[in-house]
Design a protein around this motif. Sequence first.
Motif, PDB file in Angstrom:
ATOM      1  N   LEU A 132       0.808  -1.133  -0.161  1.00 36.79           N
ATOM      2  CA  LEU A 132       0.108  -0.039   0.004  1.00 36.79           C
ATOM      3  C   LEU A 132       1.014   1.072  -0.131  1.00 36.79           C
ATOM      4  O   LEU A 132       0.603   2.321  -0.691  1.00 36.79           O
ATOM      5  N   LEU A 133       2.023   1.221   0.775  1.00 38.07           N
ATOM      6  CA  LEU A 133       2.651   2.451   1.258  1.00 38.07           C
ATOM      7  C   LEU A 133       3.695   2.800   0.545  1.00 38.07           C
ATOM      8  O   LEU A 133       4.619   3.891   0.193  1.00 38.07           O
ATOM      9  N   ALA A 134       4.313   1.699  -0.547  1.00 37.37           N
ATOM     10  CA  ALA A 134       5.669   1.744  -1.254  1.00 37.37           C
ATOM     11  C   ALA A 134       5.363   2.859  -2.227  1.00 37.37           C
ATOM     12  O   ALA A 134       4.135   3.284  -2.723  1.00 37.37           O
ATOM     13  N   LEU A 150       6.562   6.918   3.186  1.00 38.99           N
ATOM     14  CA  LEU A 150       6.265   6.143   4.306  1.00 38.99           C
ATOM     15  C   LEU A 150       7.028   4.883   4.358  1.00 38.99           C
ATOM     16  O   LEU A 150       7.633   4.473   5.391  1.00 38.99           O
ATOM     17  N   ALA A 151       6.961   4.070   3.348  1.00 40.39           N
ATOM     18  CA  ALA A 151       7.548   2.874   3.227  1.00 40.39           C
ATOM     19  C   ALA A 151       9.046   2.914   3.249  1.00 40.39           C
ATOM     20  O   ALA A 151       9.552   3.981   2.867  1.00 40.39           O
ATOM     21  N   GLY A 155       8.409   6.514   9.493  1.00 44.38           N
ATOM     22  CA  GLY A 155       6.765   6.758   9.575  1.00 44.38           C
ATOM     23  C   GLY A 155       6.093   5.344   9.141  1.00 44.38           C
ATOM     24  O   GLY A 155       4.896   5.100   9.778  1.00 44.38           O
ATOM     25  N   GLY A 156       6.692   4.452   8.247  1.00 47.79           N
ATOM     26  CA  GLY A 156       5.993   3.200   7.910  1.00 47.79           C
ATOM     27  C   GLY A 156       5.826   2.222   9.285  1.00 47.79           C
ATOM     28  O   GLY A 156       5.204   1.595   9.114  1.00 47.79           O
ATOM     29  N   VAL A 157       7.063   2.459   9.890  1.00 45.05           N
ATOM     30  CA  VAL A 157       7.313   1.728  11.157  1.00 45.05           C
ATOM     31  C   VAL A 157       5.961   1.986  12.176  1.00 45.05           C
ATOM     32  O   VAL A 157       5.343   1.126  12.892  1.00 45.05           O
TER      33      VAL A 157
END
Length: 292
Positions: A132-134, A150-151, A155-157
Amino acid sequence: MTGAAAAPEAAQAPATRRRPRRVLPGFGLTLGYTLFYLSVVVLIPLIALLLKSFTLSWPQFWEAVAAPRVLAAYRLTFGASLIAACVNAVFGLLIAWVLVRYSFPGKKIVDALVDLPFALPTAVAGISLTALLAGNGWVGQYLEPLGIQLAFQPGGVVIALIFIGLPFVVRTVQPVLQDSERELEEAATSLGATRWQIFTRVILPGITPALLTGFAMAFARAIGEYGSVIFIAGNVPMVSEITPLIIIGKLEQYDVAGATAVAVVMLAISFVMLLVINALQAWQRRHAGMPA
């Protein structure tokens, strides 16, 4: 004669009275099993962890736990876990409130979706969030042109930890809200209290212990999370590398003592934070006049 004959009968009555039958065995057996179970599952592994870390000298221990790469992993792990737990405390309370106080189409579906992170394998959650975020993902392709990545970033964490920790807050606060006395809110309304005053002075004090419990559970869960974070973090040293990955890396290098040293530090910090949260819960209960 009658009184003298009745006295022996009264004395024999307690002796012949049967003890109440219990579903579970007596206190001695259950306490022994409890201590045995906790020792096998919790105490013995922790003692083994400490003993293994003691095989290092103090300079070796400090070098293992205070390396710049390890310190960066500590900051990311505990910082992201704290942020995720705080976000879950707010939005978990909001979701629990909606599920308890309102009726709407699809409520049972929403209620079931709250438990999805419990049932979903963590690796699947990590792969899904990464897709989704890549940069080429469904959401990331619109965020990246705006400069939001994000990825493979901290932030992704945080997002992954929010995903896996949300059910702990919702399922802890929800039953307390269901059992709350509506009469107190009605009485406050009749006395002229505003909605905000009713929430802060009537509702919130009653649910604060449960909210703190959910916060502590979400925080503890986030600290040890590995599967859902490992894919979306990208594992860039000094940037998005979490502490569990540091431990796994040391184990793969057969540095068992170094891995246990890092694990001991995480254990100590987590234990202190949980003690602080439990102390806050006890203080809040005493302040509200409830049993600690």
